[in-house]
Scaffold this active site. Sequence first.
Site, PDB file in Angstrom:
ATOM      1  N   SER A 107       0.831  -1.195   0.000  1.00 64.13           N
ATOM      2  CA  SER A 107       0.000   0.000   0.000  1.00 64.13           C
ATOM      3  C   SER A 107       0.878   1.263   0.000  1.00 64.13           C
ATOM      4  CB  SER A 107      -0.959  -0.027   1.198  1.00 64.13           C
ATOM      5  OG  SER A 107      -1.942   0.976   1.099  1.00 64.13           O
TER       6      SER A 107
ATOM      7  N   ASP B 252      -9.597  -4.663  -5.123  1.00 68.02           N
ATOM      8  CA  ASP B 252      -9.024  -3.652  -4.222  1.00 68.02           C
ATOM      9  C   ASP B 252      -9.687  -2.317  -4.532  1.00 68.02           C
ATOM     10  OD1 ASP B 252      -7.467  -1.774  -2.887  1.00 68.02           O
ATOM     11  OD2 ASP B 252      -5.593  -2.830  -3.266  1.00 68.02           O
TER      12      ASP B 252
ATOM     13  N   HIS C 269      -7.913  -5.079  -0.704  1.00 70.61           N
ATOM     14  CA  HIS C 269      -6.680  -4.391  -0.319  1.00 70.61           C
ATOM     15  C   HIS C 269      -5.966  -5.098   0.833  1.00 70.61           C
ATOM     16  CE1 HIS C 269      -4.065  -0.920  -0.543  1.00 70.61           C
ATOM     17  NE2 HIS C 269      -4.160  -0.710   0.749  1.00 70.61           N
TER      18      HIS C 269
END
Length: 224
Positions: free
Chosen positions: A32, A133, A165
């Site tokens: 991320s 995601d 995610h």
Amino acid sequence: MVKDVSQGISFVFNNIADYGGDPNRIYLMGQSAGAHISSCALLEQAVKESTGESISWSASHIKYYFGLSGGYNLLNLVDHCHNRGLYRSIFLSIMEGEESLPVFSPAVRIKDPSIRDASSLLPPIILFHGTSDYSIPSDASMAFADALQKVGAKPELVLYPGKSHTDLFLQDPLRGGKDDLFDHIIAVIHANDKEALAKDAMAPPRKRLVPEPLLRMARLISPF
């Protein structure tokens, strides 16, 4: 943050042997925002290396770079994040203004002809992303892989259908059993180590750590 990460990588390069590690087998990975920041640090170091600047670690000596669910083009993420509750004014404040967005967008910066020589110094790159995601759409990794390929780098894109995610690094490991992401990364790291591969093949199944109903509930209520 990019400087902090770069200093951390520098420490590993310059001290790994003292801790029994192999300086020729250093891997870099981020998830991320971590994928975004670490890719910024990697590209910045490759640029410095290509221009002959004094450096404390070498991007070309990274064995592999693994990016998981990363956002590599901040210009494309501003409106997406705004619509999901991270308002544009806050986003731009965090990033120190709109003028910083292209500077800290590796998928944009890698296209700059003035840093063309840096692309050849990047390590092999694998980008992992779930197709479900909604925090950072998988298009982010697809676009970065395409940009890297166009400048002669060596990216590989791995998409996981239906994964969110957090599924790949949180829910799936807690679920136990087969973990595709973990197995892929370990296979790359152990690719030329027959002894390690043999041990991997003999490893017992991973134990479930959290009941399935709780994992499904967490997936439903997670803001990510």
